[in-house]
Design a protein around this motif. Structure first.
Motif, mmCIF file in Angstrom:
data_model
loop_
_atom_site.group_PDB
_atom_site.id
_atom_site.type_symbol
_atom_site.label_atom_id
_atom_site.label_comp_id
_atom_site.label_asym_id
_atom_site.label_seq_id
_atom_site.Cartn_x
_atom_site.Cartn_y
_atom_site.Cartn_z
ATOM 1 N N LYS A 91 91.322 49.263 59.758
ATOM 2 C CA LYS A 91 92.235 49.636 58.677
ATOM 3 C C LYS A 91 92.920 48.442 58.021
ATOM 4 C CE LYS A 91 96.309 50.914 61.412
ATOM 5 N NZ LYS A 91 97.214 52.013 61.731
ATOM 6 N N GLN A 94 91.685 47.784 54.300
ATOM 7 C CA GLN A 94 92.306 48.565 53.225
ATOM 8 C C GLN A 94 93.777 48.184 53.046
ATOM 9 O OE1 GLN A 94 90.695 50.779 51.062
ATOM 10 N NE2 GLN A 94 92.624 50.467 49.982
ATOM 11 N N GLN A 95 94.470 47.941 54.142
ATOM 12 C CA GLN A 95 95.879 47.526 54.040
ATOM 13 C C GLN A 95 95.995 46.232 53.237
ATOM 14 O OE1 GLN A 95 96.578 47.504 58.332
ATOM 15 N NE2 GLN A 95 98.130 49.108 58.068
ATOM 16 N N HIS A 96 95.138 45.299 53.531
ATOM 17 C CA HIS A 96 95.143 44.014 52.830
ATOM 18 C C HIS A 96 94.829 44.212 51.351
ATOM 19 C CE1 HIS A 96 93.234 40.272 51.376
ATOM 20 N NE2 HIS A 96 94.227 39.699 52.045
ATOM 21 N N ASP A 98 95.346 46.837 49.523
ATOM 22 C CA ASP A 98 96.511 47.445 48.884
ATOM 23 C C ASP A 98 97.638 46.433 48.682
ATOM 24 O OD1 ASP A 98 95.090 49.827 48.969
ATOM 25 O OD2 ASP A 98 96.206 50.637 50.685
ATOM 26 N N ALA A 172 95.020 45.616 62.141
ATOM 27 C CA ALA A 172 96.084 46.379 61.458
ATOM 28 C C ALA A 172 97.210 45.425 61.088
ATOM 29 C CB ALA A 172 96.611 47.499 62.344
ATOM 30 N N ASP A 174 101.307 45.411 60.025
ATOM 31 C CA ASP A 174 102.553 46.178 60.051
ATOM 32 C C ASP A 174 103.647 45.380 59.347
ATOM 33 O OD1 ASP A 174 104.814 47.661 60.608
ATOM 34 O OD2 ASP A 174 104.581 47.605 62.785
#
Length: 178
Positions: A91, A94-96, A98, A172, A174
Motif C-alpha cells: 500500500k 498508492q500512499q506515495h 497520493d 506503508a 504513516d
C-alpha cells in the motif's frame, strides 16, 4: 483448679498465620500470572534493541529509500519512478502516489526540485522481516523558474518496512493523520 487467663495475642496467632499464608498465596498467584503475561507480550519479539546489526541494516536501507522516494526533480521524473519501484511495496505505492500527486502536477510549471534528507530515524519495532521506523527529515523545495525560490520544512512520519530478497522496502507510510 487454677484457671489460666489467655493472653490476647495467643488467640489471634492462628488467625494471623492464616492471613499471612493467604496473602502470600495471592501474591504468588499474581506474580506467576504477571510473569506469564510478560512472556506472551509482543514486546518480547521486538529485537530492535538487541539485534544491533539488523537494526543498523534496516535504518540504513530505509534512510536511503526515504531520501530517494521523497525527492523529485521536474527534469528527471523517471528517476523518481525508478525509486518507487525499487523501494516501495504494497500500500505504500498508492500512499506515495497520493502524497506526491500535487508535486508531480506542479513540478513542470514551477520547475520544481524537492529534496528530502533524513536527519534521524529510530527503529520502533523489529520482528524478523518486519520493522517500523520513525523518520525525521528535512525537505527543501526549490522552484527554479522565473525567480529561484527555496522553502524548507521538517517532516516526521513513520514507515512500516518488510525485508524481501535481502532488501528492506517500505510497505506503508504513516503521517499520523486520520
Amino acid at each position: 483448679m487454677i484457671s489460666r487467663a489467655r493472653s490476647p495475642s495467643s488467640s489471634s496467632t492462628p488467625l494471623s498465620v492464616t492471613v499471612v499464608v493467604r496473602t502470600s498465596f495471592c501474591f504468588a498467584a499474581w506474580a506467576f500470572a504477571s510473569a506469564a503475561a510478560l512472556n506472551d507480550e509482543p514486546g518480547r519479539q521486538n529485537t530492535a534493541l538487541t539485534d544491533i546489526a539488523r537494526t543498523s541494516e534496516v535504518k540504513g536501507q530505509i534512510t536511503e529509500a526515504v531520501g530517494a522516494v521523497f525527492s523529485f526533480d521536474y527534469a528527471s521524473p523517471a528517476k523518481a519512478d525508478a525509486a518507487v519501484k525499487k523501494y516501495l511495496t504494497g500500500k505504500a505505492v498508492q500512499q506515495h502516489e497520493d502524497m506526491l500527486a500535487e508535486v508531480r502536477a506542479q513540478a513542470p510549471k514551477q520547475k520544481l526540485v524537492l529534496t528530502t534528507t533524513v536527519t534521524e530515524s529510530g527503529v520502533e519495532l523489529l520482528d524478523g522481516d518486519r520493522a517500523r521506523l520513525i523518520i525525521f527529515a528535512d525537505q527543501s523545495n526549490t522552484r527554479t523558474g522565473k525567480s529561484e525560490e527555496t522553502t524548507y520544512a521538517a517532516a516526521m512520519f513513520a514507515v512500516d518496512a518488510v525485508r524481501r530478497g535481502g532488501t528492506w522496502r517500505i510497505s506503508a507510510i504513516d503521517t499520523f493523520t486520520r
